[in-house]
Design a protein around this motif. Structure first.
Motif, PDB file in Angstrom:
ATOM      1  N   TYR A 175      32.082  40.497  39.103  1.00  0.00           N
ATOM      2  CA  TYR A 175      32.032  41.683  38.807  1.00  0.00           C
ATOM      3  C   TYR A 175      30.614  41.987  38.501  1.00  0.00           C
ATOM      4  O   TYR A 175      29.941  41.403  37.812  1.00  0.00           O
ATOM      5  N   ASN A 176      30.152  43.262  39.108  1.00  0.00           N
ATOM      6  CA  ASN A 176      28.703  43.514  38.892  1.00  0.00           C
ATOM      7  C   ASN A 176      27.715  42.232  39.184  1.00  0.00           C
ATOM      8  O   ASN A 176      26.880  42.205  38.518  1.00  0.00           O
ATOM      9  N   GLY A 177      28.048  41.267  40.123  1.00  0.00           N
ATOM     10  CA  GLY A 177      27.276  40.306  40.603  1.00  0.00           C
ATOM     11  C   GLY A 177      27.277  38.933  39.644  1.00  0.00           C
ATOM     12  O   GLY A 177      26.721  38.035  40.041  1.00  0.00           O
ATOM     13  N   SER A 178      28.315  39.023  38.530  1.00  0.00           N
ATOM     14  CA  SER A 178      28.489  37.993  37.899  1.00  0.00           C
ATOM     15  C   SER A 178      29.629  37.305  38.076  1.00  0.00           C
ATOM     16  O   SER A 178      30.771  38.028  37.991  1.00  0.00           O
ATOM     17  N   GLU A 179      29.611  35.812  38.027  1.00  0.00           N
ATOM     18  CA  GLU A 179      31.080  35.164  38.166  1.00  0.00           C
ATOM     19  C   GLU A 179      31.710  35.306  36.799  1.00  0.00           C
ATOM     20  O   GLU A 179      31.243  35.112  35.751  1.00  0.00           O
ATOM     21  N   LEU A 180      33.238  35.480  36.840  1.00  0.00           N
ATOM     22  CA  LEU A 180      33.987  35.655  35.613  1.00  0.00           C
ATOM     23  C   LEU A 180      34.547  34.274  35.177  1.00  0.00           C
ATOM     24  O   LEU A 180      34.991  33.678  36.154  1.00  0.00           O
ATOM     25  N   ALA A 181      34.725  34.017  34.110  1.00  0.00           N
ATOM     26  CA  ALA A 181      35.157  32.758  33.475  1.00  0.00           C
ATOM     27  C   ALA A 181      36.494  32.807  33.375  1.00  0.00           C
ATOM     28  O   ALA A 181      37.061  33.914  32.731  1.00  0.00           O
ATOM     29  N   LEU A 203      39.960  40.244  30.958  1.00  0.00           N
ATOM     30  CA  LEU A 203      39.212  41.501  31.753  1.00  0.00           C
ATOM     31  C   LEU A 203      38.593  42.295  31.025  1.00  0.00           C
ATOM     32  O   LEU A 203      37.423  42.978  31.215  1.00  0.00           O
ATOM     33  N   ARG A 204      39.075  42.626  29.868  1.00  0.00           N
ATOM     34  CA  ARG A 204      38.521  43.625  28.852  1.00  0.00           C
ATOM     35  C   ARG A 204      37.313  43.136  28.180  1.00  0.00           C
ATOM     36  O   ARG A 204      36.478  44.027  27.899  1.00  0.00           O
ATOM     37  N   SER A 205      36.967  41.731  28.039  1.00  0.00           N
ATOM     38  CA  SER A 205      35.916  41.301  27.591  1.00  0.00           C
ATOM     39  C   SER A 205      34.694  41.476  28.571  1.00  0.00           C
ATOM     40  O   SER A 205      33.453  41.273  27.960  1.00  0.00           O
ATOM     41  N   TYR A 206      35.125  41.761  29.867  1.00  0.00           N
ATOM     42  CA  TYR A 206      33.780  42.062  30.839  1.00  0.00           C
ATOM     43  C   TYR A 206      33.902  43.654  31.063  1.00  0.00           C
ATOM     44  O   TYR A 206      33.068  44.080  31.976  1.00  0.00           O
ATOM     45  N   ASN A 207      34.585  44.227  30.159  1.00  0.00           N
ATOM     46  CA  ASN A 207      34.399  45.829  30.247  1.00  0.00           C
ATOM     47  C   ASN A 207      34.963  46.445  31.702  1.00  0.00           C
ATOM     48  O   ASN A 207      34.367  47.354  31.982  1.00  0.00           O
ATOM     49  N   ILE A 208      35.830  45.730  32.098  1.00  0.00           N
ATOM     50  CA  ILE A 208      36.459  45.943  33.322  1.00  0.00           C
ATOM     51  C   ILE A 208      37.316  47.293  32.804  1.00  0.00           C
ATOM     52  O   ILE A 208      38.214  47.028  31.983  1.00  0.00           O
ATOM     53  N   GLN A 209      37.600  48.409  33.761  1.00  0.00           N
ATOM     54  CA  GLN A 209      38.359  49.487  33.338  1.00  0.00           C
ATOM     55  C   GLN A 209      39.070  49.995  34.447  1.00  0.00           C
ATOM     56  O   GLN A 209      38.801  49.463  35.520  1.00  0.00           O
ATOM     57  N   LYS A 210      39.912  50.953  34.439  1.00  0.00           N
ATOM     58  CA  LYS A 210      40.577  51.561  35.517  1.00  0.00           C
ATOM     59  C   LYS A 210      39.660  51.710  36.660  1.00  0.00           C
ATOM     60  O   LYS A 210      38.595  52.312  36.819  1.00  0.00           O
ATOM     61  N   SER A 228      37.850  49.728  38.345  1.00  0.00           N
ATOM     62  CA  SER A 228      36.846  48.960  38.581  1.00  0.00           C
ATOM     63  C   SER A 228      36.917  47.922  39.760  1.00  0.00           C
ATOM     64  O   SER A 228      38.339  47.745  40.417  1.00  0.00           O
ATOM     65  N   GLU A 229      35.895  47.612  40.335  1.00  0.00           N
ATOM     66  CA  GLU A 229      36.188  46.702  41.550  1.00  0.00           C
ATOM     67  C   GLU A 229      35.607  45.357  41.460  1.00  0.00           C
ATOM     68  O   GLU A 229      34.362  45.192  41.180  1.00  0.00           O
ATOM     69  N   LEU A 230      36.346  44.434  41.825  1.00  0.00           N
ATOM     70  CA  LEU A 230      35.914  43.103  41.664  1.00  0.00           C
ATOM     71  C   LEU A 230      36.083  42.465  43.126  1.00  0.00           C
ATOM     72  O   LEU A 230      36.590  43.171  43.981  1.00  0.00           O
ATOM     73  N   VAL A 231      35.318  41.262  43.383  1.00  0.00           N
ATOM     74  CA  VAL A 231      35.055  40.745  44.324  1.00  0.00           C
ATOM     75  C   VAL A 231      35.468  39.134  44.421  1.00  0.00           C
ATOM     76  O   VAL A 231      35.103  38.221  43.495  1.00  0.00           O
ATOM     77  N   THR A 232      36.352  38.826  45.495  1.00  0.00           N
ATOM     78  CA  THR A 232      36.754  37.402  45.504  1.00  0.00           C
ATOM     79  C   THR A 232      35.944  36.634  46.429  1.00  0.00           C
ATOM     80  O   THR A 232      35.742  37.225  47.572  1.00  0.00           O
ATOM     81  N   THR A 233      35.448  35.493  45.971  1.00  0.00           N
ATOM     82  CA  THR A 233      34.895  34.757  47.026  1.00  0.00           C
ATOM     83  C   THR A 233      35.216  33.205  47.090  1.00  0.00           C
ATOM     84  O   THR A 233      35.906  32.881  46.081  1.00  0.00           O
ATOM     85  N   SER A 234      35.151  32.296  47.917  1.00  0.00           N
ATOM     86  CA  SER A 234      35.333  31.022  47.725  1.00  0.00           C
ATOM     87  C   SER A 234      34.361  30.054  47.266  1.00  0.00           C
ATOM     88  O   SER A 234      33.248  30.552  47.634  1.00  0.00           O
TER      89      SER A 234
END
Length: 197
Positions: A166-172, A177-184, A186-192
């Motif tokens: 999210y915003n270029g940073s990998e999420l732990a 999700l709230r701790s990353y300030n993700i809101q209604k 928001s666009e996340l990206v999945t990669t392998s």
């Protein structure tokens, strides 16, 4: 008595009757409200009846509280959740309660249990491999690991080494999700995840 006085008296009686009708019940009794109201009861008289209900959270009974029977779901949420009431709903018998309904309209009885549940938020998750974007309804208190599990179950994503950014940073995985300030919306990206050189 003159014809004028007869008409005036008839108008006054009709006006009084209409005024009483507006105040006879708390809500629409055809909805199965819990108060059987006679035509002599006013809304003010019904409103002073308190209902003691149990407010539940995920761990069980959080508090027992009394509310006037005319209290709306939104008013109860404001009392229970203070500033963050927009993020929550009340659930009763497995159903989310409309915020504008009063307790006496819903059919809640003394000592019934109602549960405070977090509202789901729509976010978007883009698959970096194919560019597909999926809308996901999820609670913001969910962890990144919960989101990965939801993606696997809902979208047949069998990738075991899934990374979400999210915003270029990998999420732990362990963080919400709230701790990353993700809101209604928001666009996340999945990669392998790639291993080795």
């Amino acid at each position: 008595m003159s014809a004028y006085e007869d008409d005036k008296m008839s108008e006054d009686t009709t006006s009084m009757s209409n005024s009483d009708d507006e105040k006879t019940v708390c809500g629409d009794q055809s909805d199965g409200g819990i108060f059987e109201s006679s035509s002599t009861e006013t809304l003010d008289e019904i409103s002073i009846v308190d209902i003691s209900i149990n407010i539940l959270n995920d761990e069980g009974i959080d508090m027992a509280a009394e509310f006037p029977s005319s209290s709306t779901v939104e008013e109860i949420l404001k009392t229970v959740e203070n500033q963050s009431f927009d993020d929550y709903d009340l659930e009763y018998n497995g159903q989310i309660l409309p915020r504008n309904k009063a307790l006496c309209d819903i059919g809640i009885n003394k000592n019934d249990n109602v549960k405070v549940v977090e509202r789901k938020t729509k976010i978007f998750v883009k698959d970096d491999r194919n560019g597909y974007k999926n809308a996901v309804d999820i609670q913001l208190s969910a962890t990144v690991k919960d989101l990965k599990e939801k993606l696997r179950n809902s979208y047949q994503n069998t990738e075991q080494n899934l990374r979400i950014t999210y915003n270029g940073s990998e999420l732990a995985d362990s963080k919400t999700l709230r701790s990353y300030n993700i809101q209604k919306n928001s666009e996340l990206v999945t990669t392998s995840r790639c291993y080795g050189g």
